[in-house]
Design a protein around this motif. Structure first.
Motif, PDB file in Angstrom:
ATOM      1  N   ARG A 121       0.829  -1.215   0.000  1.00 29.25           N
ATOM      2  CA  ARG A 121       0.000   0.000   0.000  1.00 29.25           C
ATOM      3  C   ARG A 121       0.859   1.259   0.000  1.00 29.25           C
ATOM      4  NH1 ARG A 121      -2.187   3.680  -0.893  1.00 29.25           N
ATOM      5  NH2 ARG A 121      -4.271   4.481  -0.372  1.00 29.25           N
ATOM      6  N   ALA A 122       2.039   1.204   0.620  1.00 32.34           N
ATOM      7  CA  ALA A 122       2.941   2.361   0.678  1.00 32.34           C
ATOM      8  C   ALA A 122       3.439   2.769  -0.706  1.00 32.34           C
ATOM      9  CB  ALA A 122       4.124   2.053   1.590  1.00 32.34           C
ATOM     10  N   THR A 123       3.393   1.840  -1.660  1.00 36.96           N
ATOM     11  CA  THR A 123       3.854   2.144  -3.025  1.00 36.96           C
ATOM     12  C   THR A 123       2.731   2.673  -3.906  1.00 36.96           C
ATOM     13  OG1 THR A 123       3.399  -0.081  -3.903  1.00 36.96           O
ATOM     14  CG2 THR A 123       5.544   0.272  -2.837  1.00 36.96           C
ATOM     15  N   MET A 124       1.535   2.914  -3.307  1.00 36.84           N
ATOM     16  CA  MET A 124       0.360   3.299  -4.094  1.00 36.84           C
ATOM     17  C   MET A 124      -0.251   4.614  -3.626  1.00 36.84           C
ATOM     18  SD  MET A 124      -1.573  -0.361  -4.288  1.00 36.84           S
ATOM     19  CE  MET A 124      -0.870  -1.755  -5.129  1.00 36.84           C
ATOM     20  N   PRO A 125       0.453   5.732  -3.750  1.00 39.83           N
ATOM     21  CA  PRO A 125      -0.142   7.014  -3.352  1.00 39.83           C
ATOM     22  C   PRO A 125      -1.309   7.383  -4.265  1.00 39.83           C
ATOM     23  CG  PRO A 125       1.923   7.364  -4.527  1.00 39.83           C
ATOM     24  CD  PRO A 125       1.811   5.885  -4.311  1.00 39.83           C
ATOM     25  N   GLY A 126      -2.335   7.964  -3.694  1.00 41.50           N
ATOM     26  CA  GLY A 126      -3.489   8.376  -4.488  1.00 41.50           C
ATOM     27  C   GLY A 126      -4.227   7.201  -5.116  1.00 41.50           C
ATOM     28  N   LEU A 127      -4.305   6.087  -4.399  1.00 37.80           N
ATOM     29  CA  LEU A 127      -4.904   4.862  -4.943  1.00 37.80           C
ATOM     30  C   LEU A 127      -6.367   5.049  -5.326  1.00 37.80           C
ATOM     31  CD1 LEU A 127      -4.709   1.808  -5.523  1.00 37.80           C
ATOM     32  CD2 LEU A 127      -5.334   1.421  -3.127  1.00 37.80           C
ATOM     33  N   ARG A 128      -6.705   4.554  -6.508  1.00 39.06           N
ATOM     34  CA  ARG A 128      -8.094   4.518  -6.977  1.00 39.06           C
ATOM     35  C   ARG A 128      -8.369   3.120  -7.501  1.00 39.06           C
ATOM     36  NH1 ARG A 128      -5.701   8.463  -9.573  1.00 39.06           N
ATOM     37  NH2 ARG A 128      -6.139   7.607 -11.658  1.00 39.06           N
ATOM     38  N   MET A 129      -9.428   2.488  -6.993  1.00 35.63           N
ATOM     39  CA  MET A 129      -9.811   1.155  -7.462  1.00 35.63           C
ATOM     40  C   MET A 129     -11.299   1.153  -7.771  1.00 35.63           C
ATOM     41  SD  MET A 129      -7.731  -1.459  -4.956  1.00 35.63           S
ATOM     42  CE  MET A 129      -8.158  -2.911  -5.927  1.00 35.63           C
ATOM     43  N   VAL A 130     -11.648   0.486  -8.849  1.00 32.07           N
ATOM     44  CA  VAL A 130     -13.046   0.352  -9.248  1.00 32.07           C
ATOM     45  C   VAL A 130     -13.344  -1.134  -9.432  1.00 32.07           C
ATOM     46  CG1 VAL A 130     -14.778   0.876 -10.999  1.00 32.07           C
ATOM     47  CG2 VAL A 130     -13.052   2.600 -10.387  1.00 32.07           C
ATOM     48  N   VAL A 131     -14.418  -1.607  -8.810  1.00 31.43           N
ATOM     49  CA  VAL A 131     -14.881  -2.984  -9.015  1.00 31.43           C
ATOM     50  C   VAL A 131     -15.894  -2.957 -10.155  1.00 31.43           C
ATOM     51  CG1 VAL A 131     -16.070  -4.965  -8.011  1.00 31.43           C
ATOM     52  CG2 VAL A 131     -14.541  -3.565  -6.587  1.00 31.43           C
ATOM     53  N   GLU A 132     -15.590  -3.698 -11.218  1.00 23.74           N
ATOM     54  CA  GLU A 132     -16.489  -3.743 -12.374  1.00 23.74           C
ATOM     55  C   GLU A 132     -17.314  -5.026 -12.417  1.00 23.74           C
ATOM     56  OE1 GLU A 132     -13.901  -0.963 -15.434  1.00 23.74           O
ATOM     57  OE2 GLU A 132     -13.857  -3.152 -15.678  1.00 23.74           O
ATOM     58  N   GLU A 133     -16.758  -6.096 -11.911  1.00 17.58           N
ATOM     59  CA  GLU A 133     -17.463  -7.377 -11.886  1.00 17.58           C
ATOM     60  C   GLU A 133     -17.237  -8.044 -10.538  1.00 17.58           C
ATOM     61  OE1 GLU A 133     -16.577  -9.991 -15.130  1.00 17.58           O
ATOM     62  OE2 GLU A 133     -16.303  -8.321 -16.529  1.00 17.58           O
ATOM     63  N   ARG A 134     -18.303  -8.672 -10.032  1.00 17.65           N
ATOM     64  CA  ARG A 134     -18.163  -9.414  -8.775  1.00 17.65           C
ATOM     65  C   ARG A 134     -19.135 -10.587  -8.811  1.00 17.65           C
ATOM     66  NH1 ARG A 134     -18.186  -6.172  -3.530  1.00 17.65           N
ATOM     67  NH2 ARG A 134     -19.959  -5.187  -4.527  1.00 17.65           N
ATOM     68  N   GLN A 135     -18.649 -11.754  -8.431  1.00 15.57           N
ATOM     69  CA  GLN A 135     -19.496 -12.933  -8.313  1.00 15.57           C
ATOM     70  C   GLN A 135     -19.255 -13.556  -6.951  1.00 15.57           C
ATOM     71  OE1 GLN A 135     -19.017 -15.640 -11.589  1.00 15.57           O
ATOM     72  NE2 GLN A 135     -19.490 -14.093 -13.124  1.00 15.57           N
ATOM     73  N   ILE A 136     -20.349 -13.935  -6.290  1.00 20.94           N
ATOM     74  CA  ILE A 136     -20.264 -14.550  -4.968  1.00 20.94           C
ATOM     75  C   ILE A 136     -20.876 -15.941  -5.049  1.00 20.94           C
ATOM     76  CG2 ILE A 136     -20.921 -14.405  -2.540  1.00 20.94           C
ATOM     77  CD1 ILE A 136     -21.074 -11.384  -2.846  1.00 20.94           C
ATOM     78  N   GLY A 137     -20.055 -16.950  -4.799  1.00 22.47           N
ATOM     79  CA  GLY A 137     -20.528 -18.334  -4.754  1.00 22.47           C
ATOM     80  C   GLY A 137     -20.661 -18.774  -3.309  1.00 22.47           C
ATOM     81  N   HIS A 138     -21.597 -19.672  -3.066  1.00 20.79           N
ATOM     82  CA  HIS A 138     -21.879 -20.131  -1.691  1.00 20.79           C
ATOM     83  C   HIS A 138     -21.877 -21.661  -1.691  1.00 20.79           C
ATOM     84  CE1 HIS A 138     -23.194 -19.556   2.364  1.00 20.79           C
ATOM     85  NE2 HIS A 138     -24.369 -20.130   2.175  1.00 20.79           N
ATOM     86  N   PRO A 139     -20.675 -22.280  -1.779  1.00 27.80           N
ATOM     87  CA  PRO A 139     -20.603 -23.735  -1.929  1.00 27.80           C
ATOM     88  C   PRO A 139     -20.973 -24.529  -0.677  1.00 27.80           C
ATOM     89  CG  PRO A 139     -18.409 -22.832  -1.698  1.00 27.80           C
ATOM     90  CD  PRO A 139     -19.351 -21.665  -1.784  1.00 27.80           C
ATOM     91  N   GLY A 140     -20.968 -23.893   0.481  1.00 29.72           N
ATOM     92  CA  GLY A 140     -21.308 -24.578   1.720  1.00 29.72           C
ATOM     93  C   GLY A 140     -21.882 -23.599   2.716  1.00 29.72           C
TER      94      GLY A 140
END
Length: 195
Positions: A121-140
């Motif tokens: 994280r120290a190497t990432m000043p001004g960090l911006r992240m965007v989640v475009e796809e997400r899948q949640i599986g529930h195997p148990g």
């Protein structure tokens, strides 16, 4: 989440050879409430006042739908990471969690994970992240697997890049849902998005 069902008295039971309470719990939407009130009114008209009634209950939506709780954990963990709050970020991991970094190094346990996260994280000043796809599986009943993909940029990067991750979450009665393993990698450079 508010739920509702229609019930009937014992003196009506012999007309229907099933259980005493014959309505399934459903979400108390406007349509469901109208249906329940119609059923209650018709039942009381046919079998007498008080023979049918409506019950309501409040349920924890996250217990009914584990994916909601898991999504909350993932979202809050990601926001803590973006904000650089390592104390908060680490609260979402199990004590013996495993991290596999984009470079392929493996870290185990909160102390090791925290050091690895802090260094990255120290190497990432001004960090911006965007989640475009997400899948949640529930195997148990006590396990969820979350896959995500999106974009990442910070002031030390020449252009926006793509990232992907897989996280396994486990449920503990005391701690709730926590991240037991986290693997992240960068999508190949030729798939980079122009800044």
């Amino acid at each position: 989440m508010q739920q509702v069902r229609v019930c009937r008295g014992a003196r009506v039971k012999h007309f229907h050879q099933d259980v005493l309470v014959y309505g399934e719990w459903v979400e108390a939407t406007q349509d469901a409430l109208e249906h329940c009130h119609t059923t209650e009114a018709l039942g009381n008209e046919l079998f007498g006042p008080g023979s049918h009634w409506i019950e309501h209950r409040q349920v924890d939506a996250e217990r009914m739908l584990p994916e909601l709780a898991v999504q909350r954990v993932i979202d809050q963990s990601l926001q803590a990471w973006i904000g650089g709050d390592m104390d908060l970020h680490m609260r979402y991991f199990t004590p013996g969690a495993t991290l596999v970094t984009p470079m392929g190094s493996c870290h185990r346990g909160r102390v090791d994970l925290r050091a690895a996260f802090q260094a990255e994280r120290a190497t990432m000043p001004g960090l911006r992240m965007v989640v475009e796809e997400r899948q949640i599986g529930h195997p148990g009943p006590h396990t969820c697997i979350v896959t995500m993909e999106g974009t990442i940029a910070h002031s030390g990067m020449p252009h926006v890049e793509r990232w992907a991750s897989t996280q396994t979450l486990v449920f503990d009665a005391e701690a709730g849902w926590r991240i037991a393993s986290h693997q992240v990698h960068h999508v190949r450079r030729d798939a980079a998005v122009p800044a």
